[in-house]
Design a protein around this motif. Sequence first.
Motif, PDB file in Angstrom:
ATOM      1  N   ILE A 127      47.071  42.083  27.682  1.00 51.64           N
ATOM      2  CA  ILE A 127      46.124  42.459  26.629  1.00 51.64           C
ATOM      3  C   ILE A 127      45.336  43.677  27.101  1.00 51.64           C
ATOM      4  CG2 ILE A 127      44.119  41.740  25.276  1.00 51.64           C
ATOM      5  CD1 ILE A 127      44.964  38.859  25.733  1.00 51.64           C
ATOM      6  N   LYS A 128      45.139  44.626  26.191  1.00 52.15           N
ATOM      7  CA  LYS A 128      44.245  45.757  26.464  1.00 52.15           C
ATOM      8  C   LYS A 128      43.060  45.664  25.517  1.00 52.15           C
ATOM      9  CE  LYS A 128      45.344  50.020  25.268  1.00 52.15           C
ATOM     10  NZ  LYS A 128      46.028  51.336  25.313  1.00 52.15           N
ATOM     11  N   LEU A 129      41.866  45.825  26.082  1.00 50.99           N
ATOM     12  CA  LEU A 129      40.635  45.770  25.294  1.00 50.99           C
ATOM     13  C   LEU A 129      39.905  47.101  25.400  1.00 50.99           C
ATOM     14  CD1 LEU A 129      39.384  42.262  26.489  1.00 50.99           C
ATOM     15  CD2 LEU A 129      40.337  42.805  24.250  1.00 50.99           C
ATOM     16  N   ASN A 130      39.646  47.708  24.265  1.00 53.93           N
ATOM     17  CA  ASN A 130      38.787  48.889  24.190  1.00 53.93           C
ATOM     18  C   ASN A 130      37.489  48.456  23.532  1.00 53.93           C
ATOM     19  OD1 ASN A 130      41.780  50.140  23.932  1.00 53.93           O
ATOM     20  ND2 ASN A 130      40.404  51.586  24.942  1.00 53.93           N
ATOM     21  N   LEU A 131      36.419  48.440  24.318  1.00 53.00           N
ATOM     22  CA  LEU A 131      35.155  47.869  23.873  1.00 53.00           C
ATOM     23  C   LEU A 131      34.068  48.929  23.807  1.00 53.00           C
ATOM     24  CD1 LEU A 131      35.091  44.616  26.048  1.00 53.00           C
ATOM     25  CD2 LEU A 131      36.175  44.972  23.818  1.00 53.00           C
ATOM     26  N   VAL A 132      33.173  48.753  22.841  1.00 50.52           N
ATOM     27  CA  VAL A 132      31.993  49.610  22.699  1.00 50.52           C
ATOM     28  C   VAL A 132      30.770  48.709  22.621  1.00 50.52           C
ATOM     29  CG1 VAL A 132      30.841  51.398  21.343  1.00 50.52           C
ATOM     30  CG2 VAL A 132      33.345  51.314  21.418  1.00 50.52           C
ATOM     31  N   GLY A 133      29.755  49.014  23.440  1.00 45.09           N
ATOM     32  CA  GLY A 133      28.526  48.234  23.437  1.00 45.09           C
ATOM     33  C   GLY A 133      27.519  48.776  22.443  1.00 45.09           C
ATOM     34  N   PRO A 134      26.405  48.071  22.262  1.00 45.44           N
ATOM     35  CA  PRO A 134      25.389  48.490  21.286  1.00 45.44           C
ATOM     36  C   PRO A 134      24.839  49.894  21.541  1.00 45.44           C
ATOM     37  CG  PRO A 134      24.977  46.253  22.032  1.00 45.44           C
ATOM     38  CD  PRO A 134      26.065  46.790  22.899  1.00 45.44           C
ATOM     39  N   GLY A 135      24.779  50.293  22.811  1.00 45.31           N
ATOM     40  CA  GLY A 135      24.258  51.614  23.138  1.00 45.31           C
ATOM     41  C   GLY A 135      25.298  52.703  23.196  1.00 45.31           C
ATOM     42  N   GLY A 136      26.552  52.360  22.877  1.00 45.12           N
ATOM     43  CA  GLY A 136      27.618  53.351  22.878  1.00 45.12           C
ATOM     44  C   GLY A 136      28.442  53.398  24.146  1.00 45.12           C
ATOM     45  N   HIS A 137      28.089  52.582  25.176  1.00 46.66           N
ATOM     46  CA  HIS A 137      28.893  52.555  26.393  1.00 46.66           C
ATOM     47  C   HIS A 137      30.274  51.964  26.098  1.00 46.66           C
ATOM     48  CE1 HIS A 137      29.999  52.357  30.542  1.00 46.66           C
ATOM     49  NE2 HIS A 137      30.019  51.038  30.567  1.00 46.66           N
ATOM     50  N   ARG A 138      31.311  52.569  26.668  1.00 48.61           N
ATOM     51  CA  ARG A 138      32.681  52.166  26.395  1.00 48.61           C
ATOM     52  C   ARG A 138      33.406  51.767  27.669  1.00 48.61           C
ATOM     53  NH1 ARG A 138      34.739  54.294  21.426  1.00 48.61           N
ATOM     54  NH2 ARG A 138      33.120  55.450  20.310  1.00 48.61           N
ATOM     55  N   VAL A 139      34.305  50.798  27.570  1.00 53.91           N
ATOM     56  CA  VAL A 139      35.221  50.478  28.657  1.00 53.91           C
ATOM     57  C   VAL A 139      36.590  50.163  28.071  1.00 53.91           C
ATOM     58  CG1 VAL A 139      33.432  49.571  30.210  1.00 53.91           C
ATOM     59  CG2 VAL A 139      34.697  48.008  28.715  1.00 53.91           C
ATOM     60  N   GLU A 140      37.597  50.378  28.895  1.00 56.86           N
ATOM     61  CA  GLU A 140      38.963  49.961  28.571  1.00 56.86           C
ATOM     62  C   GLU A 140      39.444  49.060  29.693  1.00 56.86           C
ATOM     63  OE1 GLU A 140      42.236  52.621  26.902  1.00 56.86           O
ATOM     64  OE2 GLU A 140      42.914  52.318  28.974  1.00 56.86           O
ATOM     65  N   VAL A 141      39.845  47.868  29.353  1.00 57.13           N
ATOM     66  CA  VAL A 141      40.250  46.860  30.342  1.00 57.13           C
ATOM     67  C   VAL A 141      41.633  46.335  29.983  1.00 57.13           C
ATOM     68  CG1 VAL A 141      39.701  44.621  31.371  1.00 57.13           C
ATOM     69  CG2 VAL A 141      37.842  46.194  30.747  1.00 57.13           C
ATOM     70  N   VAL A 142      42.524  46.291  30.967  1.00 54.79           N
ATOM     71  CA  VAL A 142      43.861  45.719  30.786  1.00 54.79           C
ATOM     72  C   VAL A 142      43.967  44.479  31.657  1.00 54.79           C
ATOM     73  CG1 VAL A 142      46.353  46.084  30.976  1.00 54.79           C
ATOM     74  CG2 VAL A 142      44.850  47.995  30.335  1.00 54.79           C
ATOM     75  N   GLY A 143      44.318  43.346  31.037  1.00 56.00           N
ATOM     76  CA  GLY A 143      44.434  42.094  31.774  1.00 56.00           C
ATOM     77  C   GLY A 143      45.732  41.381  31.487  1.00 56.00           C
ATOM     78  N   GLN A 144      46.107  40.511  32.413  1.00 60.37           N
ATOM     79  CA  GLN A 144      47.318  39.708  32.284  1.00 60.37           C
ATOM     80  C   GLN A 144      46.948  38.232  32.366  1.00 60.37           C
ATOM     81  OE1 GLN A 144      49.506  40.960  35.711  1.00 60.37           O
ATOM     82  NE2 GLN A 144      50.103  42.944  34.834  1.00 60.37           N
ATOM     83  N   SER A 145      47.544  37.412  31.501  1.00 65.12           N
ATOM     84  CA  SER A 145      47.392  35.968  31.568  1.00 65.12           C
ATOM     85  C   SER A 145      48.610  35.395  32.273  1.00 65.12           C
ATOM     86  CB  SER A 145      47.252  35.385  30.162  1.00 65.12           C
ATOM     87  OG  SER A 145      47.082  33.988  30.220  1.00 65.12           O
ATOM     88  N   ARG A 146      48.398  34.813  33.463  1.00 64.05           N
ATOM     89  CA  ARG A 146      49.512  34.430  34.330  1.00 64.05           C
ATOM     90  C   ARG A 146      49.935  32.975  34.189  1.00 64.05           C
ATOM     91  NH1 ARG A 146      50.343  37.795  38.804  1.00 64.05           N
ATOM     92  NH2 ARG A 146      49.845  39.949  38.252  1.00 64.05           N
ATOM     93  N   GLY A 147      49.252  32.204  33.343  1.00 63.70           N
ATOM     94  CA  GLY A 147      49.571  30.784  33.195  1.00 63.70           C
ATOM     95  C   GLY A 147      48.538  29.912  33.889  1.00 63.70           C
ATOM     96  N   GLY A 148      48.300  28.736  33.335  1.00 56.65           N
ATOM     97  CA  GLY A 148      47.335  27.827  33.922  1.00 56.65           C
ATOM     98  C   GLY A 148      45.910  28.321  33.863  1.00 56.65           C
ATOM     99  N   GLY A 149      45.644  29.283  32.984  1.00 57.49           N
ATOM    100  CA  GLY A 149      44.311  29.863  32.893  1.00 57.49           C
ATOM    101  C   GLY A 149      44.041  30.957  33.890  1.00 57.49           C
ATOM    102  N   VAL A 150      45.012  31.260  34.749  1.00 55.27           N
ATOM    103  CA  VAL A 150      44.848  32.291  35.779  1.00 55.27           C
ATOM    104  C   VAL A 150      45.044  33.673  35.150  1.00 55.27           C
ATOM    105  CG1 VAL A 150      45.780  33.233  37.931  1.00 55.27           C
ATOM    106  CG2 VAL A 150      45.637  30.756  37.602  1.00 55.27           C
TER     107      VAL A 150
END
Length: 225
Positions: free
Chosen positions: A109-132
């Motif tokens: 999953i890739k998340l492109n997020l914007v906060g209330p003040g305009g700060h931005r981040v892009e985060v890429v994560g993997q779900s490996r199973g078992g909640g890991v």
Amino acid sequence: MAEKSSIFDMIGPVMIGPSSSHTAGVVRIARAAIRILGELPTEAVITFYNSFARTYEGHGSDRAIVAGLLGYPPDDERIRTAFDHAAAAGLQYTFQSVGNASTLHPNTIKLNLVGPGGHRVEVVGQSRGGGVIRIVEVDGFGCDFSGSLHTLIIDADDVPGSIAFIASVIAHDDCNIATMFVSRKGKHEAARQFIETDTPLPDITLGYLRHLSWVHRLTYIPTLE
């Protein structure tokens, strides 16, 4: 007669179903992302890749990712009605899907997020199973951390001795570094350190590191639920 339960029926994260990969892991990716952002987002573009792209609606990953962006833990009953809560909170979100990204983990999953003040981040994560989970990229910087340990993210100039200096500061607090991943744009350019520690760092140490002249931003993420 009641059926007997085996140990295999009991192992796994405490969570709202149906799947640890598609629900608990997805929530944790979102919770890691909002910690990196430093606040709850007001806008989110959510991209599901590969297996997730084909199954995210049927398995509830869409509700799980939105719930995580609202800060809900994996066992929160509100996951089932996350869309309603997002509307009430003013979170605007868009889903995208890419079904054939062969270089990425099946559950990415890739998340492109914007906060209330305009700060931005892009985060890429993997779900490996078992909640890991594994967070493998932040703002284009490669990384590899799980959220199961205390995580320190430091944006700094690529100056000689910076890695050893920060490691020494942490060691003086009797805090053991479990993993360290360093990524940079180029020699003497912007660098980002991702450090996982076994125990939490005291506020005075975090404050000291933040005030170093060559440190531009420090993000501290305590252990995720």
